[in-house]
Design an enzyme around this catalytic site. Sequence first.
Site, PDB file in Angstrom:
ATOM      1  N   LYS A 196       0.830  -1.200   0.000  1.00 22.24           N
ATOM      2  CA  LYS A 196       0.000   0.000   0.000  1.00 22.24           C
ATOM      3  C   LYS A 196       0.867   1.254   0.000  1.00 22.24           C
ATOM      4  CE  LYS A 196      -1.734   2.010   3.596  1.00 22.24           C
ATOM      5  NZ  LYS A 196      -2.479   2.360   4.817  1.00 22.24           N
ATOM      6  N   ASP A 214      -6.401   0.958   0.867  1.00 23.37           N
ATOM      7  CA  ASP A 214      -6.509   1.266   2.302  1.00 23.37           C
ATOM      8  C   ASP A 214      -7.896   0.848   2.789  1.00 23.37           C
ATOM      9  OD1 ASP A 214      -8.251   3.187   1.352  1.00 23.37           O
ATOM     10  OD2 ASP A 214      -7.319   4.868   2.408  1.00 23.37           O
TER      11      ASP A 214
END
Length: 328
Positions: A196, A214
């Site tokens: 991420k 997320d």
Amino acid sequence: MKKTAPVKKTAPVKKTAPAKKTAPAKKTAPAKKTAPAKKSAPVKKPTVAPKKAVAAVKGAPAAKPVAAPPKGESPTALVRRARRINRELAEVYPYAHPELDFENPFQLVVATVLSAQTTDLRVNQTTPALFAKYPTPEDLAAANPEEVEEILRPTGFFRAKTKSVIGLSKALVEQFGGEVPGRLEDLVKLPGVGRKTAFVVLGNAFGRPGITVDTHFQRLVRRWQWTAETDPDKIEAAVGALFPKSDWTDLSHHVIWHGRRICHARKPACGACPIAPLCPAYGEGETDPEKAKKLLKYEKGGFPGQRLNPPQAYLDAGGRAAPPLGAA
């Protein structure tokens, strides 16, 4: 005198046999009372999103966040709906951008690591002091951990975050000459940097497409039934297959911004949602337009955004910069 003819004797009447006594009729059992028919529960009408002239899907019924795709939706229809949602979000958030303040790849990778378990706003209020004292990887690599902890305390989990940012700074100095690498396989080797974080850096510091999965992104793509996956890597793969690679970075911004401003985790503002006609989960949140408006956050609700130094396009569109740490 004439003799009368003798009267003929009539044949004796046969005695009829006495009628047999009929058996007394059996008493019929009293009819059982039939149970009263149960009243059928009233059929609930599905909550239907308001119509929109440009909507591709009309009257989508409410659905659970993680469910089968809308009935009869083919893979091709899913791709079309997903891309339609992204196009409409691009119109709603033309100024969407990373909500972390940064001036270079080093600041972005550090700020992204610090954003775990806290808001971008809190990070943006904290990093100015950090970068003023430690502007380069070499400076942060040689920092006193206790001093860094004190600066990072407002972000939460400050001891673990201190270890990560000092560790990644040392790795940058020792392995990459003090420069942030521009490849995924190199970035994920840095302490505290996962896929991420790596995609945030690649997409926003190097212009290389990536999907940032997320918590907001995960929630919305399941509500929209783009995928039922729960593992971030599988979500990344499933959603990436719906869009051309060139769309990935902006797609991430659009989805995350929508999750922060309108499609919240607990109280999504369905009645104020611009893509309601395209959403299978319409009705999970407040559908009354006036009540939904009160749930809007950041610039959509008339409040400051998350960046202290946002892009000019954001300010030109009516966005407001966030206050610095300690401001009233």
